[in-house]
Design an enzyme around this catalytic site. Structure first.
Site, PDB file in Angstrom:
ATOM      1  N   ASP A   1      -7.256  -1.124   3.645  1.00 27.17           N
ATOM      2  CA  ASP A   1      -6.072  -2.487   2.999  1.00 27.17           C
ATOM      3  C   ASP A   1      -6.688  -3.795   3.817  1.00 27.17           C
ATOM      4  OD1 ASP A   1      -4.590  -0.611   1.669  1.00 27.17           O
ATOM      5  OD2 ASP A   1      -3.529   0.019   3.750  1.00 27.17           O
TER       6      ASP A   1
ATOM      7  N   ASP B   1      -1.665  -0.538   5.892  1.00 30.70           N
ATOM      8  CA  ASP B   1      -1.831  -0.015   7.235  1.00 30.70           C
ATOM      9  C   ASP B   1      -3.290   0.420   7.522  1.00 30.70           C
ATOM     10  OD1 ASP B   1      -1.683   2.199   5.528  1.00 30.70           O
ATOM     11  OD2 ASP B   1      -1.288   3.530   6.957  1.00 30.70           O
TER      12      ASP B   1
ATOM     13  N   ASP C   1       0.958  -1.108   0.106  1.00 26.71           N
ATOM     14  CA  ASP C   1      -0.147   0.061  -0.241  1.00 26.71           C
ATOM     15  C   ASP C   1       0.921   1.137   0.050  1.00 26.71           C
ATOM     16  OD1 ASP C   1      -2.188   1.706   0.695  1.00 26.71           O
ATOM     17  OD2 ASP C   1      -1.511   1.957   2.815  1.00 26.71           O
TER      18      ASP C   1
HETATM   19  P1  ADP Z   1      -3.735   4.413   0.088  1.00 25.68           P
HETATM   20  O1  ADP Z   1      -4.341   3.329  -0.868  1.00 25.68           O
HETATM   21  O2  ADP Z   1      -2.606   5.105  -0.794  1.00 25.68           O
HETATM   22  O3  ADP Z   1      -3.422   4.238   1.348  1.00 25.68           O
HETATM   23  P2  ADP Z   1      -6.308   5.441   0.301  1.00 25.68           P
HETATM   24  O4  ADP Z   1      -6.995   4.263  -0.180  1.00 25.68           O
HETATM   25  O5  ADP Z   1      -6.419   5.358   1.687  1.00 25.68           O
HETATM   26  O6  ADP Z   1      -4.842   5.616  -0.072  1.00 25.68           O
HETATM   27  O7  ADP Z   1      -7.098   6.831  -0.274  1.00 25.68           O
HETATM   28  C1  ADP Z   1      -7.034   7.072  -1.435  1.00 25.68           C
HETATM   29  C2  ADP Z   1      -7.477   8.282  -1.901  1.00 25.68           C
HETATM   30  O8  ADP Z   1      -8.934   8.705  -1.576  1.00 25.68           O
HETATM   31  C3  ADP Z   1      -6.709   9.327  -1.507  1.00 25.68           C
HETATM   32  O9  ADP Z   1      -5.506   9.928  -2.250  1.00 25.68           O
HETATM   33  C4  ADP Z   1      -7.845  10.585  -1.124  1.00 25.68           C
HETATM   34  O10 ADP Z   1      -7.963  11.224  -2.391  1.00 25.68           O
HETATM   35  C5  ADP Z   1      -9.014   9.826  -0.858  1.00 25.68           C
HETATM   36  N1  ADP Z   1      -9.348   9.941   0.687  1.00 25.68           N
HETATM   37  C6  ADP Z   1      -9.332   8.553   1.214  1.00 25.68           C
HETATM   38  N2  ADP Z   1      -9.469   9.090   2.651  1.00 25.68           N
HETATM   39  C7  ADP Z   1      -9.583  10.398   2.511  1.00 25.68           C
HETATM   40  C8  ADP Z   1      -9.755  11.164   3.824  1.00 25.68           C
HETATM   41  N3  ADP Z   1     -10.168  10.685   5.092  1.00 25.68           N
HETATM   42  N4  ADP Z   1      -9.802  12.450   3.406  1.00 25.68           N
HETATM   43  C9  ADP Z   1      -9.862  12.833   2.374  1.00 25.68           C
HETATM   44  N5  ADP Z   1      -9.301  11.861   1.285  1.00 25.68           N
HETATM   45  C10 ADP Z   1      -9.654  10.852   1.430  1.00 25.68           C
HETATM   46 MG    MG Z   2      -2.717   3.325   3.435  1.00 27.28          MG
END
Ligand code: ADP
Ligand code: MG
Length: 634
Positions: free
Chosen positions: A531, A527, A333
């Site tokens: 995920d 994390d 991730d």
């Molecule tokens: P990653 O897979 O890299 O850990 P996430 O799946 O958690 O990222 O999030 C993907 C996208 O969704 C972020 O880049 C953001 O644009 C949006 N996003 C997720 N959670 C939030 C949040 N709490 N506030 C704002 N945007 C969010």
């Molecule tokens: Mg993450």
């Protein structure tokens, strides 16, 4: 021995793992009755050699009594195995001993009994050391603590502390409970829990964890969680469960050990049929050892789990270690896993006619309840700007997309561009986003307020760890919910083999499932809440220490820190464990085959056969023991 174990018992700091105090382990490591038994049998062997007392012409009474009495544990075990219909070493040894007695080889019988009993003691010692190495790790909490009582203080046993008590911790002491600092200022070494080596500053209001070390100042802590309920206690539980659960390779090992015994008995039967030589026949049975496999395998796994724990990774069971050494692909991730996960707001881009304050304020209301790293960055920035904290009246997190919240009558949306589009909002653009920066769109009541750019740094340990994984022949894939521009920049920085961006949680899971259907073993490192399903779907799920509780519950391996190189270490350790086990399998089978051939042809007498058996077995057990973590200096 007794004096030493008493000492260990009074010195050893024992906490949550009371029932596993070092003292108890020391006592169970060697049973003095076993030692006395070996010595007696050895003395009898000498007596028989010098024909000390032989009232009967054909039967050595000392030899008979010594073999039956001394070998009693072996016979007893063999009988249990017959009842359970299991073929074991004890059974074949019993056959050999009885045969030796029948043909009047009393000295031989006694020497073999001595060897087998002696080898068993050494084996217990080694395995015991393995168990203790794990427990050493657990016996970290202080046994007595100082609590405030009225105006004075009182030193009490840790078991008597109650939730809500004020606990005083001096500099240099280990913190005995999970709790909140009420007074005092200090730095705390939290490496036992988080793996983070840099001490964390603690002041009134900070959370502290049991098992961590208070460094500079005195702290007064209100106890919130005790013993097994603390984060540290949960780690103990996980390691103890891991120790009890069996890896599939252990069942394979038991089966092979059984085959070897059948093999020995069959070869002995053939030898006797062909040569009619009882000594050769006995030698064939005696030379065949299987403990290098049967005892060497669990010991290797126990050692590796202990060593992993010491290195900062909790492997929740032997089978996860085994699964890990079979992994071909590592999926990672992005946010919080390969990036530091402590992002900061880099810039605010309000839309036409919107103030910076309104943009940040609206975003902060929506993010207040979220545990996502991006949310923390926004809330922190708002707090620092002096924006009053307002709780949302309703809140919904869509993992991998963003947040929908309500404040009074207004609906606020904070999330990815795609998420805004799903709600029919076309977000305006403010130029190209710099490398490593995530763009979050803010919408209030259907009105586009602007975007917030949030910068996160790629962890330096991640780059190195990914290099090591690739060097080990593993394929690495970055999976992220973030936009592809960001994802690609990070992927390039890290030099991963492949990258997939804009993935929703279910798509991450689907991706992992696809790989597994294609017959590949996947380790997924993550994390976040987003995920967790993929962690469960993967062959081995790995959670970062700073990750959400959901991720850590779903994972098979939990890193105590956030250092990805710990994962690379554990991967290396798993493969080393596999090699040790394979070496023991191949070595045992080779020694047995050559030994049986030599014995059948009459080249080995029973004593030499017994020596080969014991020496090879101990070699393989010590080979496994190399995986045990070094003893912790007390
Ligand atoms: P990653 O897979 O890299 O850990 P996430 O799946 O958690 O990222 O999030 C993907 C996208 O969704 C972020 O880049 C953001 O644009 C949006 N996003 C997720 N959670 C939030 C949040 N709490 N506030 C704002 N945007 C969010
Ligand atoms: Mg993450």
């Amino acid at each position: 021995m007794d004096v030493a174990s008493l000492d260990a018992r009074t010195d050893a700091p024992v906490g949550a793992a009371d029932e596993h105090s070092a003292g108890v382990d020391d006592r169970s490591l060697v049973d003095w009755r076993d030692v006395v038994r070996v010595v007696l049998v050895a003395l009898l062997a000498i007596a028989v050699w010098f024909r000390v007392w032989e009232p009967l012409a054909d039967v050595s009474l000392l030899g008979l009594a010594g073999t039956i009495g001394g070998g009693w544990p072996i016979f007893h075990e063999a009988w249990t195995n017959i009842v359970e219909r299991r073929m074991t070493m004890e059974l074949s040894m019993t056959i050999a001993l009885v045969a030796a007695l029948v043909v009047g080889e009393f000295f031989t019988a006694l020497v073999i009994t001595t060897f087998v009993l002696g080898a068993e003691i050494l084996e217990h010692l080694t395995v015991g050391r393995g168990r203790r190495a794990i427990r050493d790790l657990l016996d970290l909490l202080p046994r007595t603590v100082t609590v405030r009582q009225g105006n004075g203080t009182l030193r009490v046993a840790v078991g008597l502390v109650k939730v809500g008590d004020a606990v005083l911790v001096s500099p240099g002491e280990r913190i005995p409970v999970d709790g909140v600092v009420q007074a005092g200022e200090s730095y705390v070494d939290q490496s036992a829990i988080t793996g983070e080596s840099v001490p964390a500053a603690k002041t009134a209001g900070s959370t502290v964890y049991a098992g961590t070390i208070n460094q500079s100042g005195a702290l007064e802590i209100v106890a919130q969680r005790l013993g097994r309920d603390t984060s540290f206690g949960k780690i103990i539980d996980a390691v103890e469960r891991a120790e009890k659960s069996q890896a599939p390779v252990q069942r394979v090992a038991d089966r092979y050990a059984g085959y070897l015994v059948y093999f020995a008995v069959a070869c002995a039967a053939v030898t006797f049929a062909v040569t009619r030589d009882v000594r050769s026949t006995i030698s064939v049975i005696i030379v065949t050892g299987a403990c290098g496999i049967a005892a060497g395998t669990p010991l290797a796994i126990l050692g590796a789990i202990g060593r992993a724990a010491r290195a900062g990774a909790i492997v929740k069971g032997g089978r996860h270690l085994e699964a890990l050494w079979q992994v071909d692909i590592v999926a990672l991730d992005k946010t919080g896993t390969v990036t530091v996960g402590a992002p900061t707001v880099a810039s605010l881009h309000p839309a036409e006619g919107i103030s910076l304050r309104v943009l940040l304020e609206s975003a902060a209301i929506a993010e207040r309840r979220s545990e996502h790293p991006l949310a923390r960055a926004i809330v922190q920035s708002a707090d620092r700007t002096g924006i009053p904290s307002v709780e949302p009246t309703a809140f919904a997190y869509e993992p991998g997309r963003g947040i929908l919240a309500r404040s009074g009558l207004d609906e606020i949306l904070v999330g990815s561009r795609a998420f805004a589009r799903e709600h029919d909002i076309e977000a305006g653009s403010f130029g190209s986003v710099p490398r490593g920066t995530t763009e979050v769109v803010v919408v209030r009541d259907g009105l586009f307020l602007g975007t917030i750019w949030i910068a996160d740094i790629v962890r330096s340990d991640a780059r190195e760890a990914i290099g090591r994984l690739r060097a080990a022949g593993l394929r690495t894939v970055l999976l992220t919910g973030d936009a592809s521009t960001v994802a690609e920049a990070v992927a390039e920085d890290l030099a991963v083999d492949d990258v997939h961006a804009e993935m929703l949680p279910e798509q991450k899971t689907e991706f992992v499932r696809g790989l597994r259907r294609a017959g590949q073993s996947v380790a997924m490192v993550g994390d976040g809440i987003n995920d967790a399903p993929a962690l469960v779907e993967a062959t081995v799920g790995v959670a970062m220490g700073s990750g959400t509780d959901v991720a850590r519950e779903s994972a098979d391996i939990v890193l105590l820190g956030n250092d990805l190189s710990t994962f690379a270490d554990v991967m290396q350790l798993a493969r080393r464990t596999r090699n040790v086990i394979r070496f023991n399998f191949a070595g045992t089978i080779a020694v047995d085959a050559v030994g049986v051939a030599l014995a059948a042809m009459g080249f080995l007498n029973p004593l030499v056969a017994a020596f080969i058996h014991v020496a090879s077995e101990l070699t393989f057990i010590l080979n496994s023991a190399r995986l045990l973590p070094a003893a912790r200096p007390r």
